[in-house]
Design a protein around this motif. Structure first.
Motif, PDB file in Angstrom:
ATOM      1  N   SER A  69       0.832  -1.209   0.000  1.00  0.00           N
ATOM      2  CA  SER A  69       0.000   0.000   0.000  1.00  0.00           C
ATOM      3  C   SER A  69       0.864   1.256   0.000  1.00  0.00           C
ATOM      4  O   SER A  69       0.579   2.229  -0.708  1.00  0.00           O
ATOM      5  CB  SER A  69      -0.931   0.003   1.213  1.00  0.00           C
ATOM      6  OG  SER A  69      -1.918  -0.998   1.083  1.00  0.00           O
ATOM      7  N   PHE A 167      -4.311   4.326  -0.630  1.00  0.00           N
ATOM      8  CA  PHE A 167      -4.407   3.022   0.017  1.00  0.00           C
ATOM      9  C   PHE A 167      -4.174   3.184   1.516  1.00  0.00           C
ATOM     10  O   PHE A 167      -3.289   3.932   1.944  1.00  0.00           O
ATOM     11  CB  PHE A 167      -3.389   2.042  -0.584  1.00  0.00           C
ATOM     12  CG  PHE A 167      -3.763   1.565  -1.959  1.00  0.00           C
ATOM     13  CD1 PHE A 167      -4.467   0.386  -2.137  1.00  0.00           C
ATOM     14  CD2 PHE A 167      -3.410   2.300  -3.083  1.00  0.00           C
ATOM     15  CE1 PHE A 167      -4.818  -0.046  -3.397  1.00  0.00           C
ATOM     16  CE2 PHE A 167      -3.767   1.884  -4.354  1.00  0.00           C
ATOM     17  CZ  PHE A 167      -4.471   0.702  -4.505  1.00  0.00           C
ATOM     18  N   ASP A 168      -4.965   2.496   2.313  1.00  0.00           N
ATOM     19  CA  ASP A 168      -4.829   2.540   3.762  1.00  0.00           C
ATOM     20  C   ASP A 168      -3.609   1.708   4.160  1.00  0.00           C
ATOM     21  O   ASP A 168      -3.649   0.480   4.100  1.00  0.00           O
ATOM     22  CB  ASP A 168      -6.099   1.992   4.422  1.00  0.00           C
ATOM     23  CG  ASP A 168      -6.116   2.184   5.934  1.00  0.00           C
ATOM     24  OD1 ASP A 168      -5.026   2.296   6.534  1.00  0.00           O
ATOM     25  OD2 ASP A 168      -7.210   2.204   6.510  1.00  0.00           O
ATOM     26  N   LEU A 171      -3.722  -1.286   6.639  1.00  0.00           N
ATOM     27  CA  LEU A 171      -4.306  -2.564   6.237  1.00  0.00           C
ATOM     28  C   LEU A 171      -3.270  -3.399   5.491  1.00  0.00           C
ATOM     29  O   LEU A 171      -2.567  -2.889   4.625  1.00  0.00           O
ATOM     30  CB  LEU A 171      -5.517  -2.350   5.335  1.00  0.00           C
ATOM     31  CG  LEU A 171      -6.715  -1.601   5.929  1.00  0.00           C
ATOM     32  CD1 LEU A 171      -7.817  -1.488   4.895  1.00  0.00           C
ATOM     33  CD2 LEU A 171      -7.206  -2.290   7.196  1.00  0.00           C
ATOM     34  N   GLU A 175      -6.710  -4.781   1.284  1.00  0.00           N
ATOM     35  CA  GLU A 175      -6.444  -3.362   1.035  1.00  0.00           C
ATOM     36  C   GLU A 175      -6.907  -2.937  -0.359  1.00  0.00           C
ATOM     37  O   GLU A 175      -7.318  -1.786  -0.565  1.00  0.00           O
ATOM     38  CB  GLU A 175      -4.964  -3.031   1.226  1.00  0.00           C
ATOM     39  CG  GLU A 175      -4.004  -3.701   0.261  1.00  0.00           C
ATOM     40  CD  GLU A 175      -3.551  -5.078   0.711  1.00  0.00           C
ATOM     41  OE1 GLU A 175      -2.592  -5.597   0.106  1.00  0.00           O
ATOM     42  OE2 GLU A 175      -4.140  -5.635   1.648  1.00  0.00           O
ATOM     43  N   ASP A 178     -10.700  -2.330  -0.067  1.00  0.00           N
ATOM     44  CA  ASP A 178     -10.931  -1.107   0.691  1.00  0.00           C
ATOM     45  C   ASP A 178     -10.748   0.119  -0.213  1.00  0.00           C
ATOM     46  O   ASP A 178     -11.592   1.019  -0.239  1.00  0.00           O
ATOM     47  CB  ASP A 178      -9.959  -1.050   1.867  1.00  0.00           C
ATOM     48  CG  ASP A 178     -10.105   0.216   2.692  1.00  0.00           C
ATOM     49  OD1 ASP A 178     -10.922   0.230   3.627  1.00  0.00           O
ATOM     50  OD2 ASP A 178      -9.393   1.193   2.402  1.00  0.00           O
ATOM     51  N   ALA A 222     -10.013  -4.784   8.443  1.00  0.00           N
ATOM     52  CA  ALA A 222     -10.403  -4.183   7.161  1.00  0.00           C
ATOM     53  C   ALA A 222     -11.926  -4.081   7.054  1.00  0.00           C
ATOM     54  O   ALA A 222     -12.467  -3.063   6.596  1.00  0.00           O
ATOM     55  CB  ALA A 222      -9.846  -5.004   6.001  1.00  0.00           C
TER      56      ALA A 222
END
Length: 332
Positions: A69, A167-168, A171, A175, A178, A222
């Motif tokens: 991410s 992107f988080d 996570l 991801e 999400d 998540a």
């Protein structure tokens, strides 16, 4: 510049050159860039990425080091294309497809353009024709393994910037889903194409295919982060999100509780499954989704669990784990 291709790399020395060549070798009549972002490779991937950047003006090389991410976010921060797309470093584009992608992007100007792909040798055709935005999102939620990957899609950079979508990095499981779901909630127009452009490779190790007892909690994290985003949605969308949760439950059980390489005893696995089923997000989905909405192959474990037929659900988890094991080992 029309397209920024972002490729996160990690120990991809065997496949990276093929991945990059699958872009450079296509005669696209448009300006584009290829952004390689190395995530702390321990082999010679970074050196290869630097060489590719030196040899090809359209290729640029960056470094990251805090997960895929973070690597993708580094790419997003440097991208200049009108559209952003992501490629995994062990995958590639099919020949003569990218010029058709360029034509499609210019013709439609959609917030999100989704192309079909092949999984190994099997084509996966993605079709949202005739669906409005909410119906498209509902379908994508109910079929996440097909529709919620980061790759194979072309995102508008202006929309990513406007809504500060990244992107988080907290996570490490789900991801992709999400990120895509957050983008779907922000965008207005979505189109799909049955043009198969992307080859998804199934014979390389993946974070989802190796046993790690911490994965269960990471999947649940998540889901908990996504739930508030869907909480106030319409009933069809909420139902689709419940389907998404139960598909993730299946993935959790098959990949993190009942994989062939899990050394835990049967009782330890049952206790782990019980803890998952007691999670608020999972338990709410099982409680509120109807039996009728569980009448699909992917949701059969949820049906069995709603009917309190836990032994049947566990048997199905084990069978699917065995099928995955056989498929992954036969492809090597």
């Amino acid at each position: 510049m029309l397209i920024s291709f972002i490729i996160p790399t990690y120990n991809a020395i065997k496949t990276l050159e093929r991945t990059v060549a699958s872009i450079l070798d296509q005669q696209m009549e448009t300006d584009y860039e290829v952004l390689l972002v190395d995530d702390g490779s321990t082999d010679k991937t970074l050196a290869l990425a630097q060489k590719l950047a030196h040899d090809h003006p359209k290729v640029k090389c960056f470094t990251a080091g805090h997960g895929v991410s973070h690597a993708r976010n580094i790419g997003l921060a440097h991208a200049k294309g009108t559209y952003i797309t992501f490629i995994d470093a062990d995958d590639h584009y099919l020949p003569k497809t990218l010029p058709q992608v360029v034509t499609k992007l210019k013709q439609t100007d959609s917030d999100l353009t989704i192309f079909s792909f092949e999984h190994g040798q099997t084509p996966v055709i993605l079709n949202l024709a005739g669906l409005d935005h909410e119906q498209s999102l509902a379908l994508m939620l109910s079929k996440p393994t097909n529709y919620l990957t980061a790759w194979g899609k072309f995102f508008k950079r202006s929309l990513l910037v406007k809504h500060q979508l990244y992107f988080d990095e907290e996570l490490t499981m789900a991801e992709d889903s999400d990120f895509v779901i957050r983008y779907l909630l922000a965008c207005e127009t979505i189109i799909s194409s049955n043009l198969v452009i992307y080859h998804y490779t199934i014979d390389t190790p993946s974070a989802t295919r190796t046993f790690d007892e911490t994965k269960t909690a990471r999947y649940l994290t998540a889901l908990a982060k996504l739930k508030p985003l869907i909480a106030k949605s319409s009933e069809p969308l909420t139902t689709s999100f419940y389907k998404y949760i139960l598909i993730q439950l299946n993935i959790i059980a098959v990949r993190t509780i009942y994989p062939k390489n899990n050394p835990e005893t049967s009782q330890e696995k049952k206790r782990r499954l019980n803890r998952v089923l007691q999670d608020p997000v999972i338990s709410e989905a099982l409680q509120k989704i109807s039996l009728k909405d569980c009448l699909t192959p992917h949701l059969l474990p949820g049906l069995f669990l709603k009917l309190h037929w836990r032994a049947l659900a566990i048997t199905l988890f084990k069978l699917r784990s065995q099928q995955n094991y056989n498929k992954e080992n036969s492809s090597k």
